[in-house]
Design a protein around this motif. Structure first.
Motif, mmCIF file in Angstrom:
data_model
loop_
_atom_site.group_PDB
_atom_site.id
_atom_site.type_symbol
_atom_site.label_atom_id
_atom_site.label_comp_id
_atom_site.label_asym_id
_atom_site.label_seq_id
_atom_site.Cartn_x
_atom_site.Cartn_y
_atom_site.Cartn_z
ATOM 1 N N THR B 5 2.522 9.083 22.075
ATOM 2 C CA THR B 5 3.203 9.306 23.345
ATOM 3 C C THR B 5 2.351 10.186 24.213
ATOM 4 O O THR B 5 1.257 10.608 23.824
ATOM 5 N N PRO B 11 6.909 10.999 16.957
ATOM 6 C CA PRO B 11 8.277 11.492 16.902
ATOM 7 C C PRO B 11 8.678 11.697 15.444
ATOM 8 O O PRO B 11 8.507 10.795 14.634
ATOM 9 N N GLU B 14 14.647 11.972 15.730
ATOM 10 C CA GLU B 14 15.207 11.446 16.969
ATOM 11 C C GLU B 14 16.716 11.322 16.839
ATOM 12 O O GLU B 14 17.227 10.934 15.787
ATOM 13 N N ARG B 16 19.657 9.181 18.847
ATOM 14 C CA ARG B 16 19.789 8.153 19.872
ATOM 15 C C ARG B 16 21.248 7.918 20.203
ATOM 16 O O ARG B 16 22.028 7.487 19.347
ATOM 17 N N SER B 32 20.428 11.700 23.619
ATOM 18 C CA SER B 32 19.237 11.242 22.908
ATOM 19 C C SER B 32 18.145 12.279 23.065
ATOM 20 O O SER B 32 17.832 12.667 24.188
ATOM 21 N N THR B 34 14.157 13.483 21.328
ATOM 22 C CA THR B 34 13.059 13.146 20.433
ATOM 23 C C THR B 34 12.254 14.408 20.171
ATOM 24 O O THR B 34 11.848 15.085 21.117
ATOM 25 N N ARG B 36 8.862 15.910 18.399
ATOM 26 C CA ARG B 36 7.575 15.422 17.909
ATOM 27 C C ARG B 36 6.862 16.453 17.048
ATOM 28 O O ARG B 36 7.070 17.650 17.213
ATOM 29 N N HIS B 41 10.322 22.451 20.719
ATOM 30 C CA HIS B 41 11.222 21.775 21.636
ATOM 31 C C HIS B 41 12.408 22.685 21.929
ATOM 32 O O HIS B 41 13.202 22.989 21.049
ATOM 33 N N ARG B 70 17.091 9.055 13.688
ATOM 34 C CA ARG B 70 15.893 8.500 13.071
ATOM 35 C C ARG B 70 15.004 9.629 12.613
ATOM 36 O O ARG B 70 14.794 10.602 13.335
ATOM 37 N N HIS B 71 14.514 9.471 11.424
ATOM 38 C CA HIS B 71 13.589 10.456 10.885
ATOM 39 C C HIS B 71 12.300 9.742 10.590
ATOM 40 O O HIS B 71 12.288 8.770 9.844
ATOM 41 N N THR B 230 15.019 16.175 30.263
ATOM 42 C CA THR B 230 14.038 16.399 29.210
ATOM 43 C C THR B 230 12.671 16.375 29.847
ATOM 44 O O THR B 230 12.415 15.514 30.693
#
Ligand SMILES: Nc1ncnc2c1ncn2[C@@H]1O[C@H](COP(=O)(O)OP(=O)(O)OP(=O)(O)O)[C@@H](O)[C@H]1O
Ligand SMILES: Nc1ncnc2c1ncn2[C@@H]1O[C@H](COP(=O)(O)OP(=O)(O)OP(=O)(O)O)[C@@H](O)[C@H]1O
Ligand SMILES: [Mg+2]
Ligand SMILES: [Mg+2]
Lengths: 348, 518, 325, 335
Positions: B5, B11, B14, B16, B32, B34, B36, B41, B70-71, B230
């Motif tokens: 990205t 990432p 995440e 979502r 949502s 993400t 990284r 963050h 999501r991992h 974001t």
């Protein structure tokens, strides 16, 4: 030791106390607290009282410290001693197990019955399994359904006693074993003049002491009592540990009942009523906190022996046995108050 | 696999379209984010915006109503915090997640204890490793004493050490600095930088905006449970960040117009007077005076005895000698009720243990201290209570479904406002505020500070305990600095500046190293 | 599109279920009470008659009175195991002093009950001993004290005032029911309308925070145990009046357990901070109806105990605070 | 010779305390007999001997009070020193109690067993020290003469039977009977139930309509009876397995607006003063005595044993019976 009641646990231990509510939280001086803490954890008050009683008794009465007397007192209290192991562990998590007396009776009935049907090995296994199952029911309701331990085990206290009555036709069927059977030997046998139940109790104390103090399972047990929410957030196996502990408590109560039935060569459905309270008293006298998070089996052993010695003491005193409970109650209060005061001293 | 990205990193974690409702509240809707590898963050928002809830969903404490996690690109569900930890996500929760009665060493290694060959816990090695770990992160603490005998800040640092030592690929920190002093904050930042350089992803929640700009790469802003922004941290100026968070401009500057004087009535006899407060090992001859309309700051490091001085004012601190006088009359120790009667109010530092009644309603929480005043013959008047509660909920902008909501289900900041309401409704003469803005958002902080100003202007005597030097300097007419339970300095009038305060607090110069990273 | 609409429908259904669940959780005891009444209407001849309901209400009055005191103690996150022993002691006092006019003997019994409460409250509130241990001591000792007081005799009561409590009627309502209603009214008023009631809940929820908010924590705790002791003594008076004699061994035996059961089944959490007066009364009635339903169906003691256990677990299960959502 | 003198004085004491026993002596005896010489036990003179008495249940119930009192009185009469313990209804405590008394040096033992099983270890300990043990009140499942010397007690089955006979007589052989059972798991309950149920079958007009546990307690007797009256409004008689439950039932019957003793007949077992008084008052219909005065018989058995007079394995004490006709005359004999 935080002196405030745990907060924010929606369905936590039933015994959340408001003890010392009005006292400001006293910071504990780091130095010296370790010794005091160790003494406290190991039931120093109970040991001191025990030593005192034995000393006074020995001076007053020649028969008091005879080997026979000691042997009998220890043997007679080995059963409640085994029950108190499980109770200690459960109380350390901030829970409580009121069903042990009923499960004790169940253990005796199952043990004797199966021993007559299928021999001693099957009897031991069947007792552990049957009583363990009761513990599993307790544990699932407490660990997974998040019900209060006090009420769940109170219900099983009633229910299991009913089950025992049902199994024995309300006492119409008595179960006894031949006194020369191997099963009876479990209760009556001696090694180096020490009864098997005592040896078994000692072995169990050693094993569970190591489990509590030296294994991750034991540390998890202590952590749950110290802060269940924190233990969950730390990723510990909180529910599984709790369930296991109720299983252990019930299995131990059952084994104790079985051993006593073996010693008495018969099982009685009305045995061990009120054992839960005796075990709780012994555990508390031994320095384990009812709020959970701290406690020791060494202390519990001292507590059990202390209560047993009080009985012997009263017998020697030739006091009307009505006084027995009054004296036990007074003792209980005195010991816990002394413990409490020791804690204050430590706080300065 | 996943494409690189703009931030140039994979990432790791995440969320979502995540939504979550509690009875009566939609805590998160369609969020949502993400996270990284190698980035810090920031997750910001007002109190109750949903930050902690999002974190709890990311770490398996709660399950989301809809949406997915999501991992490392793979969809996952974490059944419990254990599962998240196993996947390499370790978390420092907002409410301290340690076992207070156990030693620091045990807390550090609970759940992953070193074992001997007999599979028993190897305490010697545990102690050794714990010491090494704490040394490594420059945390000074005895690893053998029960955790609750250590200061809050130390406990917080131990919590950080535990999270970091898990060798996670994501470390989530929910307000880790709320009970840290500046030196510890520096230590923490050192740790964060080190983690980032090792490629660990970090989620960082804080209401202290300075910190965010110093340490964070990316920022996500939540408002009312929705993600409203974001982007890179550096591209969002401070004013705009606040505006995004609050959904409105915060016009007024946070500085008080005339610190240390002006229209204040600092004349006459003191309303509050402390005379030689002494308590073995804790307080040594602490004396100070607060007059009508005056704000006296109480500065010092963690454990300097500020909270204990505050408790003494309420009569909740046993003393060996010394006296507390309110309007010339001594306060009886051991009875906060009597002190409250005499016009003292204290907002305690530890909200969870000493402040809230978690399972009771907002109404009951606000009214509890005022009960004796609002009743006749010991009988409760619900009508008067309702009026009062309504008034203060509106005045302090308490965000709740209603006065009947359980306080434990409020966000941390709103709990703090409820606490403040409990004391303000007593219309006290002396107000002791122990870390009043801990854990509350910029908007609320502004409101709280404005309230302090108002109260002082109305003639209240305020004793303000704070670890935020800026806050102390801005708010106080006078600052008393404590160290090891004794008064070491008093800053007055023109002496009040952040620099002087920091000088006075720390004998050693405070860590003024370059705040820019790397 | 369809998937979206089903999803929406699903959410709606879930919300409905959540509401229903929450409602049953808050009102579980009433649900159970209705269930047992419905069961008896359908399956138990002669059960649902005014006469029988009157009898059942009279029978549960003693538990109701003890349970109300227990509910307040549990509201402070405590527990009072001494109540059964206090009942026995109260009965023994009544019998021993029935020579003095009944009112005097009753007053004495209530005072002694209150003193036991002072002792319990002192140990809990001032010394800081866990309630379960503090009150366990008197559970052990109290019954024996009653025994010593009776000195091996079980004399009967002949005092008109005392006997009137159980045999008298006011407007056709049995004296025991009135005696219990007085207690219900008193406790409901205390919990709902007085500062003391609000403060005991606060103490139960967070004692330290209450202390710092000026709540007289010790006084509140002592007060709560005193009320529990007095109510237990009152139940002892009712028991003695109703069986016209006192028995140190069987009077109030296990009442601490029955009372705790009623309180918890009635929806009061053992963790404190909440007291449900009407729920407690409903639960006491529920347990009594259950007991008598089993008698109507000629259940053996063994079966009764097992069924009771299942009903307790079931009633508490539907009211349990669910784990994190 | 001194012991025989003691024995005589014991008989006198018994006569004063309980004419029933004095008139009929040991109502029946069975077995071959057991003596100190035969067992090789040392000879002990009762006078000045240290005698241990292990009571099983708290001395709250009138029965236990009278039982202990008869031991104390008889020991005093015999010039023996009595050491008492009370197991407070706990079998394990009773075992330790007995062992403790043995360690304290008692030479003779009298035991009121809590239940029929479970005292074996205590008996073993006594045998090892060659201490004879007389058991009273409850028969244990151990071997007479070797484990214990003899059993002195009532026949609980026969008590149940006699209660049934009284019931049949009082009801005229028709009616619907409810049984208030003693505590579950208690051997006495089992025996008094089976004796009654078997015997009542001889009256075809009588039907047992309910059996409910009331735990030998007055409160339970009252509450259970209150519900039973609702469940079976046609009940005409109650058999209570002890007086306490019977008295509780009487209260419940009166509260339900029926006349105890007339509308509903009550028969119970024990012979306490309260129950016999009710019988005198016409509110009760029969009391079968369970005689608690074991002292004289127990000491006589011990004396016989030491004197090598064979002691039978079982000595059944005779139980009185109170009827509406003899109640006022015999009220003073109740305990
Ligand atoms: N267990 C719960 N039950 C009911 N409502 C809850 C619960 N937990 C959180 N909430 C609500 O969800 C919303 C979001 O709370 P959350 O704790 O996530 O806020 P936050 O952003 O972390 O605030 P703060 O900065 O004050 O910590 C709040 O309105 C809060 O009241
Ligand atoms: N050296 C210490 N040993 C034990 N406990 C300590 C020590 N220092 C601090 N504490 C604990 O931390 C609490 C806060 O301490 P104190 O009131 O002295 O500090 P403070 O200046 O108010 O600091 P802060 O409010 O910033 O935490 C105390 O109540 C005490 O329990
Ligand atoms: Mg938060
Ligand atoms: Mg502080």
């Amino acid at each position: 030791m935080s002196t405030t009641a745990p907060t924010g646990v929606p369905d936590g231990p039933a015994t959340a106390g408001t003890g010392l509510a009005a006292r400001p939280v006293e910071p504990v001086a780091a130095t010296g607290s370790r010794v005091a803490a160790a003494l406290q954890r190991n039931g120093v008050a109970a040991f001191a009282a025990l030593a005192l009683l034995v000393l006074v008794g020995s001076v007053l009465w020649p028969s008091f410290h005879t080997l026979d007397n000691v042997r009998n007192t220890v043997l007679g209290n080995s059963y409640i001693g085994i029950v108190a192991i499980g109770m200690t562990l459960v109380i350390i998590t901030g829970g409580i197990d009121l069903s042990v007396g009923s499960v004790f009776a169940l253990g005796g009935v199952v043990g004797v019955y199966v021993s007559n049907q299928a021999g001693p090995v099957a009897a031991v296994l069947a007792t552990i399994v049957a009583c363990g199952l009761i513990g599993l029911i307790n544990g699932m309701l407490i660990g997974y359904a998040r019900m209060a331990p006090f009420i769940v085990t109170l219900a099983t206290l009633f229910g299991v006693r009913g089950l025992v009555y049902q199994l024995t036709g309300a006492g119409a069927r008595t179960y006894s074993v031949p006194s020369d059977s191997f099963f009876a030997h479990l209760g009556t046998g001696v090694l180096l003049t020490i009864g098997y139940p005592v040896l078994i109790a000692i072995a169990l104390y050693v094993v569970f002491h190591v489990v509590l103090e030296r294994t991750p399972f034991g540390l998890t047990t202590l952590a749950i009592g110290g802060g269940e929410d924190a233990a969950v957030l730390m990723g510990l196996k909180v529910r599984r540990t709790k369930v296991s502990l109720y299983v252990v408590s019930a299995a131990l109560a059952g084994v104790a009942g079985m051993l006593q039935a073996a010693q008495l060569v018969s099982a009685s459905p009305i045995i061990a009523t009120g054992y839960e309270l005796q075990a709780i008293a012994a555990v508390v006298i031994g320095g384990t906190l009812l709020t959970g998070g701290a406690g020791s089996l060494i202390g519990t052993a001292a507590g059990v022996l202390l209560l047993g010695t009080i009985n012997a003491f009263i017998r020697e005193l030739q006091l009307d046995s009505t006084w027995n409970n009054v004296v036990s109650g007074a003792f209980l209060v005195t010991v816990v108050v002394v413990q409490r005061l020791l804690n204050y001293r430590r706080a300065d | 696999m996943a494409e690189l990205t703009t931030a140039g990193a994979l990432p790791v974690l995440e969320a979502r379209g995540v939504s979550k409702s509690f009875p009566g509240v939609k805590a998160l809707s369609d969020v949502s984010i993400t996270v990284r590898a190698g980035e810090v963050h920031a997750l910001v928002g007002e109190n109750g915006a949903g930050k902690s809830t999002l974190i709890k969903i990311l770490t398996g404490v709660y399950q989301c109503d809809s949406g997915e996690l999501r991992h490392r690109g793979e969809p996952v569900t974490f059944a419990d915090p254990r599962a998240a930890q196993a996947a390499g996500i370790s978390t420092i929760y907002q409410e301290l997640d340690l076992v207070p009665m156990q030693s620091a060493a045990r807390n550090l290694y609970l759940g992953r204890e070193p074992r001997t060959r007999l599979r028993l816990v190897d305490f010697a090695r545990m102690r050794r490793e714990a010491n090494a770990l704490l040394d490594d992160y420059q945390i000074r603490a005895d690893v053998d004493v029960p955790l609750n005998t250590l200061g809050l800040g130390t406990q917080q640092m131990i919590s950080v050490a535990r999270a970091v030592a898990l060798h996670a690929n994501v470390v989530i920190m929910d307000e880790p600095t709320s009970s840290l002093e500046s030196r510890e904050v520096e230590t923490l930042f050192g740790i964060i930088r080190r983690l980032r350089s090792e490629g660990v992803a970090i989620v960082y929640v804080s209401h202290r905006l300075d910190e965010l700009y110093r340490i964070c790469d990316t920022v996500s802003v939540l408002r009312d449970g929705r993600l409203v922004h974001t982007g890179p941290m550096a591209e969002l100026p401070r004013v705009q960040l606040v505006a995004t968070m609050l959904g409105r401009e915060l016009q007024t500057a946070l500085h008080r117009s005339a610190p240390g004087g002006g229209d204040r009535i600092v004349a006459g006899p003191p309303v509050l007077e402390l005379r030689g407060l002494t308590r073995r090992n804790r307080l040594h001859d602490v004396s100070l005076e607060v007059h009508r309309g005056e704000v006296v700051g109480l500065g010092g490091l963690l454990g300097a005895g500020r909270s204990e001085t505050g408790m003494a004012v309420l009569g909740a601190q046993e003393l060996d000698s010394g006296a507390v006088l309110v309007e010339g009359k001594p306060i009886r120790t051991g009875s906060p009720g009597a002190a409250i009667e005499a016009g003292v109010a204290l907002l305690p530092e530890d909200r969870k243990l000493e402040g809230i009644l978690p399972n009771l309603s907002i109404r009951d929480n606000i009214a509890i201290a005022a009960l004796p005043r609002m009743s006749r013959l010991g009988l409760v008047s619900d009508k008067r209570i309702d009026q009062l509660v309504e008034h203060f909920m509106a005045r302090l902008h308490i965000r709740a479904t209603g006065p009947g909501q359980k306080v434990s289900t409020l966000s941390g900041g709103n709990q703090q406002k409820v606490m403040l309401a409990r004391w303000l409704c007593l219309s006290p003469r002396v107000l002791v505020l122990d870390e009043p803005t801990r854990g509350i958002d910029v908007g609320a902080k502004f409101e709280v500070r404005q309230t302090i100003d108002e109260l002082a202007a109305e003639g209240l005597a305020v004793l303000l305990i704070s670890s935020e030097t800026e806050e102390l300097v801005d708010e106080s007419d006078r600052i008393v600095v404590l160290k090891d339970g004794a008064v070491v300095a008093v800053l007055d009038g023109d002496d009040i500046s952040e620099h002087d305060l920091v000088q006075a607090i720390a004998a050693v110069p405070s860590p003024e190293e370059d705040p820019t990273r790397d | 599109m369809t998937s979206l609409s089903t999803a929406v429908a699903g959410t709606a259904a879930r919300a409905d279920r959540a509401t229903v669940l929450r409602w049953t959780r808050d009102n579980g005891v009433y649900v159970a009470l209705v269930l047992i009444v419905v069961y008896n209407v359908l399956f138990t001849p002669r059960f649902i008659t005014w006469d029988n309901l009157d009898v059942q209400l009279v029978l549960c009055t003693r538990i109701v009175v003890v349970a109300l005191g227990m509910a307040m103690v549990i509201g402070t996150a405590g527990i009072d195991l001494s109540v059964g022993a206090v009942m026995a002691l109260s009965g023994a006092l009544l019998v021993q002093f029935s020579g003095v006019p009944g009112v005097g003997a009753i007053a004495l019994a209530l005072v002694i009950g209150g003193l036991v409460g002072v002792l319990n409250g002192f140990l809990v509130g001032v010394v800081g001993i866990q309630p379960i241990v503090a009150t366990l001591a008197f559970l052990f000792a109290g019954r024996s004290l009653a025994q010593l007081l009776l000195a091996g005799k079980n004399p009967s009561i002949h005092d008109k005032v005392i006997l009137g409590i159980s045999s008298g009627h006011v407007l056709g309502v049995n004296g025991l029911i009135i005696a219990a209603l007085v207690a219900v009214g008193l406790v409901a008023f205390t919990v709902r309308r007085t500062n003391f009631g609000r403060q005991l809940l606060a103490v139960g929820d967070n004692a330290r925070a209450s202390y710092l908010s000026g709540v007289p924590v010790r006084r509140t705790l002592i007060g709560v145990y005193v009320l529990s002791g007095v109510l237990a003594a009152w139940a002892g008076v009712m028991d003695t009046a109703s069986i016209t004699s006192a028995n140190a061994l069987s009077s109030g035996l296990n009442y601490e357990l029955f009372a705790i059961t009623a309180v918890v089944v009635g929806g009061t959490p053992l963790t404190g901070g909440r007291v449900r007066v009407v729920g407690t009364v409903a639960a006491a009635i529920l347990m009594q109806l259950l007991r008598s339903t089993l008698i109507f169906h000629s259940a053996t003691d063994a079966v009764s105990q097992m069924v009771t256990a299942v009903v307790i677990v079931g009633a508490v299960y539907i009211q349990r605070v669910r784990a994190r959502a | 010779s001194s012991s025989s003198a003691g024995s005589t004085s014991g008989g006198t004491a018994a006569a004063a305390a309980n004419p029933t026993v004095a008139s009929s002596g040991a109502a029946s005896a069975s077995g071959d007999g057991c003596t100190a010489s035969a067992l090789g036990y040392p000879k002990i003179s009762l006078k000045g001997a240290k005698v241990g008495f292990s009571q099983s249940e708290p001395e709250t119930a009138a029965f236990r009070i009278a039982e202990t009192k008869s031991m104390v009185d008889e020991a005093a009469a015999q010039g023996a020193t009595l050491i008492k313990t009370n197991a407070n209804s706990e079998i394990a405590k009773q075992v330790t109690d007995i062992q403790g008394m043995i360690n304290q040096g008692v030479q003779l033992l009298i035991v009121a067993p809590l239940n029929s099983d479970g005292l074996q270890p205590a008996f073993d300990a006594a045998r090892a020290k060659k201490i004879p043990v007389v058991t009273v009140d409850r028969l244990v499942n151990s071997k007479a003469c070797t484990d214990y010397l003899t059993f002195i007690g009532s026949d609980f089955v026969s008590q149940g039977k006699r209660a049934a006979d009284a019931m049949i007589k009082q009801t005229g052989g028709t009616g619907k009977v409810a049984i208030l059972l003693g505590s579950s798991g208690n051997g006495v309950t089992t025996d008094r139930t089976s004796g009654f149920v078997d015997e009542i079958k001889t009256a075809p007009g009588i039907q047992v309509v309910a059996q409910q546990t009331a735990n030998f307690a007055r409160t339970d007797g009252q509450t259970v009876m209150a519900s039973l009256l609702q469940a079976h409004p046609d009940i005409t008689a109650v058999y209570a397995e002890n007086d306490e439950m019977g008295i509780g039932a009487e209260t419940a019957i009166a509260a339900a607006g029926k006349t105890p003793g007339k509308d509903i007949k009550i028969v119970s077992v024990d012979g306490t003063h309260d129950a016999v008084q009710l019988l005198v008052d016409g509110k009760y219909n029969g009391v079968i005595e369970s005689n608690p005065r074991f002292g004289p018989l127990a000491f006589k058995a011990l004396a016989d044993f030491e004197n090598d007079t064979p002691v039978p394995a079982k000595i059944i004490i005779s139980d009185n019976e109170y009827t509406p006709d003899n109640a006022s005359a015999n009220l003073s004999k109740s305990f």
